[in-house]
Design a protein around this motif. Sequence first.
Motif, PDB file in Angstrom:
ATOM      1  N   SER A 260      -6.951  -5.184  -4.284  1.00 45.11           N
ATOM      2  CA  SER A 260      -6.203  -4.564  -5.446  1.00 45.11           C
ATOM      3  C   SER A 260      -5.749  -5.632  -6.581  1.00 45.11           C
ATOM      4  N   LYS A 261      -5.855  -5.194  -7.642  1.00 45.29           N
ATOM      5  CA  LYS A 261      -5.475  -6.168  -8.850  1.00 45.29           C
ATOM      6  C   LYS A 261      -4.092  -5.898  -9.295  1.00 45.29           C
ATOM      7  N   ASP A 262      -3.202  -4.890  -8.655  1.00 44.71           N
ATOM      8  CA  ASP A 262      -1.928  -4.707  -9.420  1.00 44.71           C
ATOM      9  C   ASP A 262      -0.961  -5.351  -8.348  1.00 44.71           C
ATOM     10  N   ASN A 263       0.252  -4.668  -8.092  1.00 43.74           N
ATOM     11  CA  ASN A 263       1.229  -5.312  -7.167  1.00 43.74           C
ATOM     12  C   ASN A 263       1.234  -4.717  -5.817  1.00 43.74           C
ATOM     13  N   THR A 264       0.130  -4.057  -5.429  1.00 46.24           N
ATOM     14  CA  THR A 264       0.093  -3.348  -4.291  1.00 46.24           C
ATOM     15  C   THR A 264       0.363  -4.333  -3.060  1.00 46.24           C
ATOM     16  N   LEU A 265      -0.144  -5.332  -3.123  1.00 45.81           N
ATOM     17  CA  LEU A 265      -0.129  -6.258  -1.922  1.00 45.81           C
ATOM     18  C   LEU A 265       1.316  -6.961  -1.847  1.00 45.81           C
TER      19      LEU A 265
END
Length: 308
Positions: free
Chosen positions: A44-49
């Motif tokens: 993921s490239k957003d704040n998912t992690l």
Amino acid sequence: MEELAIIVPVYNEEETIELFIKAVNKKTASLQLKKTFYFVNDGSKDNTLSIIKKLALQEKNINYISFSRNFGKEAALLAGLQATHESFVTIMDVDLQDPPELLTQMYDKILEGYDVVGTRRISRQGEPFIISSLSRLFYKTFNKISSTPIVDGVRDFRLMTRQVVNSILTLEENNRFSKGLFAWVGYNVAYLEYPNHERSAGKTSWTFRELLSYSIDGLMNFSEAPLNIATFVGVLSFFISLVLGIFYIIKTLIFGDPVQGFPTLIVLILLLGGLQLLSLGIIGKYIAKIFLETKKRPNYIIKETNLY
């Protein structure tokens, strides 16, 4: 108390993660299984992690696996299955299109003696017309050309026993099509039906091109029919060319006019050339799959996890 592993592949789903956990916990409060979440972050490239890591610090039953890049949902499903050890395993989409309340009914079916309880959508309300139409066409085509039938509208959302999961993990192919693999291993399967559910938040990461490519891969992974079609097209083209060749030779000998029919000749050349390229494309697709399998690259690379 026996345990349930909930595998959740995620890609750019920062808006849905907390909603998903709350919904699952609320709607499965009566489920007599100890739940453990396995979030697989597919690059993921957003704040998912960061959201998952924060939640994992707050709740001991939240685990995560994070890939080094985007490897695709099939890789995420495999990583999740390989990470689990629980007696029962389910796969769910984080967008709540898989109703959590069905887990209780699914477990009741398992207690009746089923090894797998899958789910299938009986309606596609809310989906684009072209997507729903092509999806129905895919299932019809797949079931006609493959010896491993798949139920129309089936989802990855299913509850499986440990034995079933272990059987799936013995299938070590790199080019994976999970719906087909789940069907191929067999076992005693029941299905629960439900209408289509809209996403709880956010937008789907699947594009039309990706869905089309995924469908083609699924057809080729579980059928030799495209190769047989290529062979049939080649034989048919040769036969038609032979008949037309004899016809034009006789016509020329009788009428003595070899110039007429030149446009027909051009059309035939283009037709045969197109059929040859089509056949080569089909064969090339299978050769490409063989090439990928022989390289023995891993299905995914884990960058970080809290499992070890």
